[in-house]
Design a protein around this motif. Structure first.
Motif, PDB file in Angstrom:
ATOM      1  N   UNK A  30    -135.203   0.600  46.997  1.00  0.00           N
ATOM      2  CA  UNK A  30    -134.600  -0.728  47.129  1.00  0.00           C
ATOM      3  C   UNK A  30    -134.957  -1.308  48.501  1.00  0.00           C
ATOM      4  N   UNK A  31    -135.257  -2.597  48.493  1.00  0.00           N
ATOM      5  CA  UNK A  31    -135.566  -3.284  49.739  1.00  0.00           C
ATOM      6  C   UNK A  31    -136.967  -3.045  50.260  1.00  0.00           C
ATOM      7  N   UNK A  32    -137.843  -2.446  49.459  1.00  0.00           N
ATOM      8  CA  UNK A  32    -139.219  -2.232  49.903  1.00  0.00           C
ATOM      9  C   UNK A  32    -139.910  -3.574  50.076  1.00  0.00           C
ATOM     10  N   UNK A  33    -140.734  -3.693  51.098  1.00  0.00           N
ATOM     11  CA  UNK A  33    -141.354  -4.976  51.396  1.00  0.00           C
ATOM     12  C   UNK A  33    -142.307  -5.450  50.308  1.00  0.00           C
ATOM     13  N   UNK A  34    -142.809  -4.554  49.502  1.00  0.00           N
ATOM     14  CA  UNK A  34    -143.737  -4.939  48.436  1.00  0.00           C
ATOM     15  C   UNK A  34    -143.017  -5.635  47.285  1.00  0.00           C
ATOM     16  N   UNK A  60    -130.964   4.687  46.006  1.00  0.00           N
ATOM     17  CA  UNK A  60    -131.889   3.804  46.712  1.00  0.00           C
ATOM     18  C   UNK A  60    -133.103   3.414  45.879  1.00  0.00           C
ATOM     19  N   UNK A  61    -133.108   3.714  44.600  1.00  0.00           N
ATOM     20  CA  UNK A  61    -134.283   3.475  43.748  1.00  0.00           C
ATOM     21  C   UNK A  61    -134.126   2.163  42.984  1.00  0.00           C
ATOM     22  N   UNK A  89    -132.740  11.613  44.874  1.00  0.00           N
ATOM     23  CA  UNK A  89    -131.862  11.857  46.022  1.00  0.00           C
ATOM     24  C   UNK A  89    -132.586  11.815  47.377  1.00  0.00           C
ATOM     25  N   UNK A  90    -133.914  11.925  47.364  1.00  0.00           N
ATOM     26  CA  UNK A  90    -134.680  11.962  48.607  1.00  0.00           C
ATOM     27  C   UNK A  90    -135.343  10.626  48.948  1.00  0.00           C
TER      28      UNK A  90
END
Length: 114
Positions: A30-34, A60-61, A89-90
Motif C-alpha cells: 500500500x502506498x507504493x509510488x508506482x 500492507x498489501x 506479514x513481511x
C-alpha cells in the motif's frame, strides 16, 4: 609545479535481464509510488497477458501480480493463501516485493484403465 600522470582503472560487469525483471509474483505494498493501475499498465506493455492482477486488502498489501503460468499449476486461492501466511506479514508499506515460486508436483500412484 610537479608533473603527475593520471591513471584510470575501469571494471565492468554485466548480465542479461528479462523484462519484466521478475518471473513469478510481484507484491505491491500500500502506498507504493508506482500505484496499482500504473504497475498493471507497465506489466501489460512489458509482458502482455502474462500476469493476473489480484486486488488484496490485507495488512500492507494492495495488490498481487501473478504469472499465469504459475496459476496453471496451482489455483489462485491456494497461492494467495500461501502468500498471506508466508509473505504478506513481511511486506512494508510502499514496497514492491518480488517472489520467486517453485512448484513441485508429485504423484504416488497413477492408475489407468485399459
Amino acid at each position: 609545479m610537479s608533473d603527475t600522470e593520471a591513471k584510470y582503472a575501469i571494471r565492468l560487469s554485466f548480465e542479461t535481464i528479462q523484462l519484466p525483471p521478475f518471473r513469478d509474483i510481484l507484491v505491491l505494498g500500500k502506498g507504493a509510488e508506482h500505484g496499482r493501475s500504473g504497475l498493471a499498465r507497465a506489466l501489460q506493455l512489458l509482458a502482455p497477458d502474462h500476469f493476473e492482477t489480484i486486488d488484496i486488502q490485507e495488512g500492507n498489501v494492495e495488490a498481487v501480480y501473478i504469472n499465469r503460468q504459475v496459476l496453471k499449476k496451482i489455483s489462485q486461492e491456494k497461492m494467495i493463501l500461501a502468500l498471506s501466511k508466508k509473505v504478506f506479514p513481511f511486506v512494508s508499506e510502499g514496497e514492491l516485493l518480488k517472489v520467486d515460486v517453485k512448484i513441485d508436483v508429485s504423484a504416488n500412484t497413477v492408475e489407468y484403465e485399459a
